[in-house]
Design an enzyme around this catalytic site. Structure first.
Site, short mmCIF file in Angstrom:
data_model
loop_
_atom_site.label_atom_id
_atom_site.label_comp_id
_atom_site.label_asym_id
_atom_site.label_seq_id
_atom_site.Cartn_x
_atom_site.Cartn_y
_atom_site.Cartn_z
N HIS A 18 0.84 -1.32 0.18
CA HIS A 18 -0.25 0.32 -0.53
C HIS A 18 1.34 0.99 -0.15
O HIS A 18 0.87 2.25 -0.63
CB HIS A 18 -0.97 0.12 1.18
CG HIS A 18 -1.45 1.33 1.28
ND1 HIS A 18 -2.97 1.59 0.58
CD2 HIS A 18 -1.85 2.53 1.55
CE1 HIS A 18 -3.64 2.07 1.12
NE2 HIS A 18 -2.88 3.26 1.71
N GLU A 19 2.34 0.89 0.94
CA GLU A 19 2.79 2.34 1.36
C GLU A 19 3.34 2.40 -0.68
O GLU A 19 4.33 3.62 -0.73
CB GLU A 19 3.58 1.95 2.31
CG GLU A 19 2.93 2.64 3.60
CD GLU A 19 1.99 3.52 3.70
OE1 GLU A 19 2.78 4.65 2.91
OE2 GLU A 19 0.59 3.52 4.07
N HIS A 22 1.51 4.91 -2.59
CA HIS A 22 2.04 6.03 -2.53
C HIS A 22 3.68 6.53 -3.40
O HIS A 22 3.83 7.56 -3.68
CB HIS A 22 1.51 6.50 -0.59
CG HIS A 22 0.34 6.00 -0.53
ND1 HIS A 22 -0.25 6.46 -1.37
CD2 HIS A 22 0.03 5.74 0.81
CE1 HIS A 22 -1.69 6.07 -0.70
NE2 HIS A 22 -1.30 5.26 0.31
#
Length: 362
Positions: A18-19, A22
């Site tokens: 998920h990170e 980003h």
């Protein structure tokens, strides 16, 4: 113990991915990233790139992508996150969600890799005792496309949505040749092997389509969309009171589920004469795909400290800028985000305590 380690590793990987979503989007949009970390807690390893510090931390429970100005809400650096165009910030915020959804989709597709065929929601017959009205409106060869207002993508959708019907009849839509037919069908009470009575349509579903790569991809997509629907329906049930707080599960509950699923998969594989470890891993991977998509949906909720909360503030600032030519003071957004994060942490603690009580049968 093995399943606990697998569960922790699974969580860590999903949050790290998920990170990374980003991080990759931020780099592509020219945003300055101060640190990209895998894991949490004290640093184990770290190295400095041109501008980003890459760190490996001791606790394998996620990670973070620290962009310039993200926490403060403002920065003089033109490459800071708050200073980038709104569409770039939106892409960066959605990239984490997209990465989780893509991860879930890839897991499902990998699990479908060895499939030779897929069942379809096509009617092949009727159960004994089925209501004559149902047989009047439904025919062998009909393909069910909608049940109680919900689109049917997979055969399993039918039983899921029927289980939620409270009345004695249900609206069913079928495709018959080139025609689409909708009727209200009476439900038939069917006695299960365990002695319980379940209300069903009283039909047999036995259509099968060959598992080409395109069909595998289609069914993987439909399964992922079904997971999204299940999460939204579950949230709706929680808000409406159909399910209660005790039905929620946090990290402890999920780790316990992973253990149960692993044991069930191993037992089923052993009975079938295949590898217990592979059976356990297959069960856990199905759950991992669901959790990945669950994380994607949950992160879109307009709650401060989540991606959806930041997107919500972006929308508020856009409206304020258009109406009065001035954005919300970053300090107020910071206060709301901090309060939201605190409430989120308290909820997580409460759910964890509930999970522990459930483990001990209380």
């Amino acid at each position: 113990m093995l399943y606990i380690l697998i569960a922790i590793l699974m969580f860590g990987i999903l949050i790290a991915l998920h990170e990374f979503g980003h991080f990759a989007a931020a780099k592509l949009c020219g945003v300055k990233v101060n640190e990209f970390a895998i894991g949490m807690g004290p640093k184990i390893l770290h190295w400095k790139g041109k501008e980003t510090e890459y760190t490996l931390r001791v606790l394998p429970i996620g990670g973070f992508c620290a962009m310039e100005g993200e926490e403060e809400g403002e920065s003089p650096d033109p490459r800071a996150f708050p200073n980038r165009p709104w569409w770039q910030r939106l892409i960066i915020l959605l990239a984490g969600v997209a990465m989780n959804f893509l991860t879930g989709l890839v897991i499902i597709l990998c699990l479908f890799a060895s499939a030779e065929g897929f069942y379809t929601p096509e009617i092949t017959g009727f159960s004994e005792g089925t209501d004559l009205t149902a047989q009047q409106f439904l025919q062998v060869g009909d393909r069910i496309t909608n049940v109680d207002g919900h689109a049917v993508y997979l055969q399993t959708d039918i039983s899921f949505f029927l289980s939620r019907v409270t009345g004695d009849k249900v609206q069913v839509t079928v495709r018959r040749g080139d025609d689409t037919i909708q009727n209200e069908i009476p439900l038939t009470e069917v006695v299960q092997e365990d002695g319980t009575t379940q209300r069903m349509l009283g039909i047999h579903l036995g259509g099968v389509e060959q598992a080409t790569f395109g069909i595998k991809l289609k069914n993987a997509w439909f399964q992922a969309i079904d997971y999204v629907r299940v999460v939204w329906i579950s949230l709706g049930d929680l808000v409406s009171g159909r399910v209660g707080f005790r039905d929620m599960s946090g990290v402890v509950g999920i780790v316990d589920m992973v253990g149960d699923l692993g044991e069930e998969g191993a037992a089923a594989a052993e009975e079938a004469g295949t590898s217990p470890l592979l059976g356990a891993l297959e069960n856990i991977l199905w759950f991992g795909g669901f959790i990945a998509i669950n994380l994607a949906v949950m992160n879109l909720l307009p709650i401060p400290a989540l991606d959806g909360g930041q997107i919500f503030f972006m929308a508020i600032n856009g409206i304020l800028l258009a109406v009065r030519g001035k954005k919300l003071d970053p300090k107020y957004q910071g206060w709301v985000s901090a309060a939201g994060f605190a409430v989120l942490m308290l909820l997580m603690i409460a759910v964890t305590i509930s999970d522990v009580f459930k483990l001990f049968g209380r």
